[in-house]
Design an enzyme around this catalytic site. Structure first.
Site, PDB file in Angstrom:
ATOM      1  N   ILE A  88       0.706  -1.039   0.038  1.00  0.00           N
ATOM      2  CA  ILE A  88      -0.122   0.158  -0.446  1.00  0.00           C
ATOM      3  C   ILE A  88       1.103   1.176   0.028  1.00  0.00           C
ATOM      4  O   ILE A  88       1.817   1.330   1.086  1.00  0.00           O
ATOM      5  CB  ILE A  88      -1.216   0.181   1.455  1.00  0.00           C
ATOM      6  CG1 ILE A  88      -1.963  -0.991   1.270  1.00  0.00           C
ATOM      7  CG2 ILE A  88      -1.369   1.228   1.272  1.00  0.00           C
ATOM      8  CD1 ILE A  88      -2.755  -1.655   2.512  1.00  0.00           C
ATOM      9  N   THR A  89       0.690   2.215  -0.715  1.00  0.00           N
ATOM     10  CA  THR A  89       2.074   3.456  -1.280  1.00  0.00           C
ATOM     11  C   THR A  89       0.689   4.450  -0.351  1.00  0.00           C
ATOM     12  O   THR A  89      -0.286   4.551   0.194  1.00  0.00           O
ATOM     13  CB  THR A  89       1.751   4.261  -2.533  1.00  0.00           C
ATOM     14  OG1 THR A  89       0.434   4.394  -2.987  1.00  0.00           O
ATOM     15  CG2 THR A  89       1.980   2.812  -3.081  1.00  0.00           C
ATOM     16  N   GLY A  90       1.446   5.297   0.172  1.00  0.00           N
ATOM     17  CA  GLY A  90       0.902   6.016   1.550  1.00  0.00           C
ATOM     18  C   GLY A  90       0.222   5.521   2.716  1.00  0.00           C
ATOM     19  O   GLY A  90      -0.670   6.172   3.170  1.00  0.00           O
ATOM     20  N   ALA A  91       0.956   5.117   3.113  1.00  0.00           N
ATOM     21  CA  ALA A  91       0.586   3.788   4.353  1.00  0.00           C
ATOM     22  C   ALA A  91       0.506   4.464   4.809  1.00  0.00           C
ATOM     23  O   ALA A  91       0.127   3.767   6.899  1.00  0.00           O
ATOM     24  CB  ALA A  91       0.452   2.507   4.181  1.00  0.00           C
ATOM     25  N   SER A  93      -0.648   7.826   6.733  1.00  0.00           N
ATOM     26  CA  SER A  93      -1.888   8.401   7.157  1.00  0.00           C
ATOM     27  C   SER A  93      -3.182   8.089   6.414  1.00  0.00           C
ATOM     28  O   SER A  93      -2.865   7.478   5.465  1.00  0.00           O
ATOM     29  CB  SER A  93      -0.885  10.344   6.743  1.00  0.00           C
ATOM     30  OG  SER A  93      -1.539  10.266   5.799  1.00  0.00           O
ATOM     31  N   GLY A  94      -4.277   8.156   6.812  1.00  0.00           N
ATOM     32  CA  GLY A  94      -5.334   9.312   6.450  1.00  0.00           C
ATOM     33  C   GLY A  94      -5.917   7.431   5.825  1.00  0.00           C
ATOM     34  O   GLY A  94      -5.959   6.599   6.135  1.00  0.00           O
ATOM     35  N   TYR A 271      -4.359  17.894  -9.248  1.00  0.00           N
ATOM     36  CA  TYR A 271      -4.732  17.193  -8.839  1.00  0.00           C
ATOM     37  C   TYR A 271      -6.438  16.020  -9.066  1.00  0.00           C
ATOM     38  O   TYR A 271      -5.923  15.010  -9.169  1.00  0.00           O
ATOM     39  CB  TYR A 271      -5.179  17.527  -7.138  1.00  0.00           C
ATOM     40  CG  TYR A 271      -6.079  16.345  -6.451  1.00  0.00           C
ATOM     41  CD1 TYR A 271      -5.177  15.251  -5.158  1.00  0.00           C
ATOM     42  CD2 TYR A 271      -7.359  16.767  -6.363  1.00  0.00           C
ATOM     43  CE1 TYR A 271      -5.797  14.294  -4.897  1.00  0.00           C
ATOM     44  CE2 TYR A 271      -7.844  15.254  -5.792  1.00  0.00           C
ATOM     45  CZ  TYR A 271      -7.025  14.270  -4.803  1.00  0.00           C
ATOM     46  OH  TYR A 271      -7.644  13.334  -3.714  1.00  0.00           O
TER      47      TYR A 271
END
Ligand code: NDP
Ligand code: PMR
Length: 396
Positions: A88-91, A93-94, A271
């Site tokens: 999981i990329t960007g795990a 936060s959020g 974005y």
């Protein structure tokens, strides 16, 4: 008072919609919305042909030493599935963190947290109460293609099968006056959210293919705001890739625009454009590789997770008002925990194996296949996007 200001505008926006007026508009925190005949949807509210590359050989070798997907019958006679491994990329936060936690808690998944800040990710996993054996943090900075390639080498050295890949990380720069750039000179939002993930997903496809897990999946997180067939997607600036002339020029601001459509820099639009790229890429993967590899390709809109770090660069007033606005007015709000469960479902639920789907959830949190906007489902654009992207990341 501030909340009042935010809420007072909305009924007019929504009633304008109800009346079907094409002219009425409302403004929210400086954003103008033209509610022109939109559908109010609060619920949705190097492989051209798969080569068995050297990397696939490595995976094949490691697969031989890793446990088979179904372990032999236990004394009770029941066959059990081995633990799945999900990148999981960007795990840190959020949504990414909430998904990692939801998967880890089942005891059936090991999560490879692909993060740019190693310490932040480890601390976040610990603070979330994740068992230390349920995750591995591996450094990944999507703002550098070298880092993506290094990540792929590192993750292969773990000698774990790769069963699911989730392209989740993103940056959103709505207040930036000037563009910023990745290490390779691409405008940051499209560089990280789309191009970094494009290279990662292309590289890891052979690993997914060689996994023996029963349901292998590549998931690219999309969003409602990239879909102009929704009210949220019609809040200016709207996503629009145009004829991709800026992307073809390298998005570097030197002799070409930093925006995909060739226009002036706008961080919020960049974005939303990147999210259209994410949803188009998922479908192009599906068309090119689903039959051949058996991998399920999916995208989703997890709901409006108004409290995450995604809005860190927005003005303080926005960050204060956005969560109550989404909770009480649009009713599109979803907690990080709930959103994490939704994405975890797309990772592991046996009923969500259909490929090429953009998942959303209704008010009762039941998943359904949602319709993408005309642009986000344009197959010719997806093909063109794919071909330009592979040149930019050095795959063609
Ligand atoms: P967060 O900001 O909480 O999470 C984003 C993650 O991306 C962070 O872990 C961040 O790392 C990571 N990241 C940013 N830049 C890079 C980089 N260069 N390399 C590696 N990782 C990076 O936002 P969300 O959880 O809200 O966003 C997750 C996904 O959900 C995104 O794809 C977003 O588009 C999508 N989404 C979000 C919605 C919402 O309402 N929030 C709605 C619809 C979709 P770090 O912790 O180091 O900053
Ligand atoms: Mg939006 C059903 C209505 C709905 C939903 C589900 C969202 C989701 N938003 C809706 C409506 C509106 N928004 C309306 C009527 C307005 C006022 C004009 C509005 C405004 C707004 C702003 C200024 N909304 C925003 C912003 C942002 O800066 C966020 C954004 O666009 O980030 C790219 C955003 C969002 N609204 C959403 C969601 C999910 C976002 C976060 C976007 C994303 O992660 O893709």
């Amino acid at each position: 008072m501030a909340l009042q200001a935010a809420t007072s505008f909305l009924p007019s926006a929504l009633s304008a919609r109800k009346e079907g007026s094409v002219k009425d508009s409302a403004s929210f925190l400086g954003v103008r919305l033209a509610a022109d005949g939109l559908k109010l949807d609060t619920t949705a509210l190097g492989l051209r042909t798969v080569r068995v590359s050297r990397s696939a050989d490595i995976r094949a070798q490691t697969a031989a030493v890793s446990s088979p997907s179904v372990t032999p019958a236990s004394p009770s006679g029941k066959k059990t599935l081995r633990k799945g491994t999900a990148v999981i990329t960007g795990a840190s936060s959020g949504l990414g963190l909430a998904t990692a936690k939801a998967l880890a808690e089942t005891g059936k998944w090991h999560v490879i947290m692909a993060c740019r800040d190693f310490l932040k990710a480890s601390r976040a996993a610990k603070a979330a109460g994740m068992d230390k054996d349920s995750f591995t943090v591996v450094h990944l900075d999507l703002a550098s293609l070298d880092s993506v390639r290094q990540f792929v080498r590192n993750v292969r050295q773990l000698e774990m099968p790769i069963d699911v890949v989730v392209c989740n990380a993103a940056v959103y720069q709505p207040t930036a006056k000037e563009p910023s750039y990745t290490a390779d000179g691409f405008e940051m939002s499209v560089g990280v959210n789309h191009l970094g993930h494009f290279l990662l997903a292309r590289e890891l496809l052979s690993d997914l293919q060689s996994s023996d897990y029963p349901s292998k999946r590549l998931i690219i997180v999309g969003s409602i705001t990239g879909n102009t067939n929704t009210l949220a997607g019609n809040v200016p600036p709207k996503a629009n890739l145009g004829d991709l002339r800026g992307l073809a020029g390298g998005l570097n601001g030197v002799g070409s625009s930093v925006m995909i459509d060739g226009g002036e820099f706008d961080g919020a639009k960049a974005y939303k454009d990147s999210k259209v790229c994410n949803m188009l890429t998922m479908q192009e993967f599906h068309r090119r590789y689903h039959e051949e590899t058996g991998v399920t390709f999916a995208s989703l809109y997890p709901g409006c997770i108004a409290t995450t770090g995604l809005f860190r660069e927005h003005i303080p007033l926005f960050r204060l008002l956005f969560p109550p606005f989404q909770k009480y007015i649009t009713k599109g709000y979803v907690s990080e925990e709930e959103a994490g469960k939704r994405l975890a479902q797309v990772v592991s639920d046996p009923s969500l194996t259909k490929s090429g789907v953009y998942w959303s959830w209704n008010k009762n949190s039941a998943s359904f296949e949602n319709q993408l906007s005309e642009e986000a489902s344009d197959a010719d654009k997806a093909k063109k996007l794919w071909e330009i992207s592979e040149k930019l990341v050095g795959l063609a």
